[in-house]
Scaffold this active site. Structure first.
Site, PDB file in Angstrom:
ATOM      1  N   HIS A   1       6.283  10.570  -2.015  1.00  0.00           N
ATOM      2  CA  HIS A   1       5.230   9.575  -1.850  1.00  0.00           C
ATOM      3  C   HIS A   1       4.324   9.672  -3.070  1.00  0.00           C
ATOM      4  O   HIS A   1       3.142   9.993  -2.968  1.00  0.00           O
ATOM      5  CB  HIS A   1       4.467   9.794  -0.543  1.00  0.00           C
ATOM      6  CG  HIS A   1       4.581   8.644   0.396  1.00  0.00           C
ATOM      7  ND1 HIS A   1       3.560   8.182   1.168  1.00  0.00           N
ATOM      8  CD2 HIS A   1       5.629   7.819   0.657  1.00  0.00           C
ATOM      9  CE1 HIS A   1       3.957   7.150   1.890  1.00  0.00           C
ATOM     10  NE2 HIS A   1       5.209   6.914   1.594  1.00  0.00           N
TER      11      HIS A   1
ATOM     12  N   HIS B   1      13.751   1.960  -5.427  1.00  0.00           N
ATOM     13  CA  HIS B   1      13.355   2.901  -4.389  1.00  0.00           C
ATOM     14  C   HIS B   1      14.343   2.924  -3.233  1.00  0.00           C
ATOM     15  O   HIS B   1      14.639   3.984  -2.672  1.00  0.00           O
ATOM     16  CB  HIS B   1      11.959   2.534  -3.879  1.00  0.00           C
ATOM     17  CG  HIS B   1      11.394   3.497  -2.888  1.00  0.00           C
ATOM     18  ND1 HIS B   1      10.916   4.739  -3.245  1.00  0.00           N
ATOM     19  CD2 HIS B   1      11.228   3.413  -1.548  1.00  0.00           C
ATOM     20  CE1 HIS B   1      10.483   5.374  -2.175  1.00  0.00           C
ATOM     21  NE2 HIS B   1      10.664   4.592  -1.126  1.00  0.00           N
TER      22      HIS B   1
END
Length: 719
Positions: A97, A34
């Site tokens: 998200h 990430h």
């Protein structure tokens, strides 16, 4: 997730000792997929990010792009007549998200909005627009509708409360998002050139000041959580990794940041997002070639007995880390107090290592560049996807038309965007529901057109060509409003890259997006990568969300609805295939992906000129669902159309780079496109609110109420 043996060996070799527990978790999060893009960074060099308009490219919290300044004489009568005293910049950012929005759709989506807005603030900009691109499993599944409702409510509540309009985006449904929805949110900000701030530390001795909400234990390990496949029990077991937002504190932070920047009190800034304080502070000083000395005890906290690890890694929301000159610290604290925000002087920029102490003991002492940028890249295998063969269905035209026009993917998204305040700020000149939103940038006498989205049917059929089509479609949306593309940011979503077929599809969307953006002379100035979007139901489709902005003189744009007075033309070339179309998704069958125009840039430039012509009454892009959906969307109570389409395939062809044009001077349109792209006569607009279609001897007639009933499937199921 934990630090792998191979990574641990690298850390031990660099430090000359075993890492502390706090260092271990820092490396685990900052070296995660990430944060470090370990599987995707080797591919990202395919993008072109340079151009005269690019002020800050990839690598900061958000990109910064210079707007052209239009003469008041070029713009509409509504624009300001005074020349801008300084150059006007916009910021562009996008983030995902995804995993948090599966576990907790409301808070996951809300904090996605909050995070991308703070990325905007950290560049010295004021947020003026949001675009949300959302992807869910089949709409007929109860769980997909539950996720949709929670995500939309989270975006609406947060965006509306902070006063930033959500003006553009997309909503797509595909069975392979069932176990892993995607929530991609883009933000555009506005600033004058002399207000620009970056995330690069400026000078040793400057103080590091934390402003915003108190730090709690929410969001712990969010970066590492986002870098692994979702487990079957993720909705319960991973809930502590989801952040909880407070939009009212964010609104205060927006206004405080505005005052801090206006008073020239900020040397550098970083939003506290992934990996929390540890990620923001270490990346800020590493980017400037410095270290830091931080006392974790000084961080204002909302929970008792927090450990050093929790203070470092918590992803509590509504927090910013500022670099501030020592003589300005008191003034910063006064502004924070004015807005009822917490403020802590947690340390300073220093030479040497990134050092954190807690209760008098050193818990972190590492080289900042190694922590922020030292993660080794993955060398992964890939396999090319198979190309589909042609197997077209033999269908009833009425059944096919109603299935495609009424499909959740092509149906009206009014149920979604009516929940967003899209006019707050008084800049929204063209609202959601059109091809692109248009924002009034009065400071430059410019209209800023915004389009965002992707089509999973296209990229499932053909990752490379489907991604090229995504870029072309978004750019065509801008051209339909008379705008010229300026810059783009992308959110590249894929499954587990360790699977060769998944990585092959991901590589395809990267290359396809990069190639078409280059062909269109659109620099990709920033973005986000989200991998490991796998669940027990399998990997998601490779999904290259693209958010593109374009500019034009003034804010006026042709509507996407019929005026009822002109001749109807379709401009642009058909790609000769139906692969990836909603028609095949509804009726069955397969086909190759359509060929895209080789002169796409010329086509869009011509379309933008035609859209701005006085004789043009309406323009609407042809994409999802083909002409069938575009024509249905253009019908109003007072205007319809009498149209002839040469074949069923032509009715449902989704080749992007095309548009329906209603004009009072068809010859001028044909002349403009002469040598650029074909122009086909469809028929005439009417004043009876009815769509009359003739296709291969079949006649269809639908009134505006019948079409609305077909297209309101989301509202019918969710209201």
């Amino acid at each position: 997730m934990s630090l792998s043996d191979a990574d641990r060996e690298l850390v031990v070799a660099e430090l000359g000792r075993d890492p502390t527990s706090a260092e271990t978790v820092l490396f685990e999060n900052l070296w995660s997929e990430h944060c470090a893009y370990r599987s995707s960074r080797p591919l990202l060099s395919a993008f072109s990010s340079e151009g005269d308009q690019v002020v800050v490219g990839p690598g900061d919290d958000a990109a910064v792009v210079r707007l052209p300044s239009y003469d008041a004489a070029e713009a509409s009568d509504e624009t300001d007549s005074d020349d801008a005293e300084t150059e006007t910049y916009i910021t562009m950012g996008i983030e995902s998200h995804n995993h948090p929005s599966y576990v907790d759709p409301y808070d996951g989506a809300a904090t996605g909005v909050g995070g991308i807005v703070r990325d905007t603030l950290s560049m010295g900009a004021y947020p003026i627009a949001l675009a949300d691109s959302l992807y869910f499993g089949d709409f007929d599944r109860e769980h997909s509708r539950y996720l949709l409702e929670g995500v939309v409510e989270g975006i609406a509540d947060y965006g509306n409360a902070i006063g930033v309009p959500t003006v553009a985006g997309s909503v797509e449904f595909h069975e392979n998002y069932e176990g892993n929805p995607l929530v991609n949110v883009a933000c555009v900000g506005l600033l004058d050139a002399d207000r620009l701030v970056t995330a690069e530390a400026q000078s040793a001795g400057n103080k590091l000041v934390l402003v915003g909400n108190a730090t709690g234990r929410d969001g712990l390990g969010g970066a590492s959580f986002a870098s692994e496949d979702l487990a079957e029990d993720a909705e319960t077991e991973d809930r502590p990794a989801v952040q909880v937002g407070d939009p009212y504190s964010e609104k205060l932070l927006i206004e405080a940041n505005e005052e801090l920047v206006e008073a020239n009190l900020v040397e550098a800034a970083r939003d506290l997002g992934a990996a929390g304080l540890g990620g923001a502070s270490s990346e800020l000083v590493a980017k400037g070639g410095f270290g830091a000395e931080i006392e974790l005890d000084r961080v204002h906290q909302r929970e008792p007995n927090m450990s050093a690890l929790e203070i470092l890694l918590a992803e509590s929301q509504e927090r910013m880390c500022y670099e501030v000159r020592e003589e300005n610290v008191e003034q910063v604290a006064d502004i924070a107090e004015k807005y009822d925000l917490g403020c802590s002087v947690i340390g300073e920029v220093a030479e040497g290592n990134y050092v954190c102490t807690f209760e008098g003991e050193t818990v972190v002492d590492v080289p900042p560049e190694f922590l922020a940028d030292g993660a080794p890249m993955n060398d992964l295998g890939s396999s090319e996807p198979e190309q589909p063969s042609r197997d077209l269905p033999d269908t009833d035209l009425t059944e096919a038309f109603e299935a495609v026009v009424g499909a959740p993917n092509t149906a009206s998204k009014r149920w979604v965007y009516r929940q967003y305040d899209h006019e707050v700020g008084l800049r929204t000149a063209v609202r959601p529901g059109d091809d692109a939103a248009v924002m009034a940038i009065r400071e430059a006498n410019a209209g800023l057109a915004i389009s965002s989205g992707a089509n999973p049917n296209w990229t499932t059929c053909a990752p490379y060509d489907g991604a090229r089509a995504v870029a072309l479609e978004n750019a065509t949306n801008l051209a339909a409003k008379g705008a010229t593309p300026l810059a783009a940011v992308d959110c590249l979503n894929g499954g587990n890259p360790e699977k060769p077929d998944v990585y092959g599809g991901f590589k395809g969307i990267v290359d396809g997006l990069a190639d078409m953006c280059r062909d269109l002379s659109v620099p990709v100035v920033g973005g986000n990568v989200s991998l490991y979007n796998d669940s027990v139901s399998g990997p998601i489709p490779p999904t290259p969300t693209l958010a593109v902005v374009g500019t034009k003189a003034g804010y006026d744009a042709p509507p996407a609805a019929f005026a009822g007075e002109g001749e109807l033309l379709v401009v642009g070339a058909s790609g000769g295939a139906l692969g990836g179309s909603e028609y095949l998704a509804q009726m069955g069958g397969s086909d190759a992906f359509p060929e895209l125009p080789e002169n796409a840039s010329d086509v869009l430039a011509t379309l933008a000129d035609v859209a701005d012509a006085e004789t043009t009454l309406a323009v609407h892009e042809v994409n999802h669902g083909g002409l069938a959906v575009s024509l249905a969307e253009m019908v109003t109570d007072d205007a319809g159309a009498d149209v002839t389409v040469e074949s069923v395939s032509a009715l449902f062809d989704e080749t992007p780079g095309r548009a329906v044009v209603e004009t009072t001077d068809a010859d001028a349109v044909r002349e403009a496109f002469d040598g650029v792209a074909p122009v086909t006569t469809l028929g005439k607009a009417t004043e009876d609110g009815t769509l009359s279609l003739s296709v291969e001897g079949n006649e269809l007639d639908y009134g505006v109420e019948e079409i609305a009933d077909l297209r309101d499937v989301l509202a019918q199921e969710l209201d």
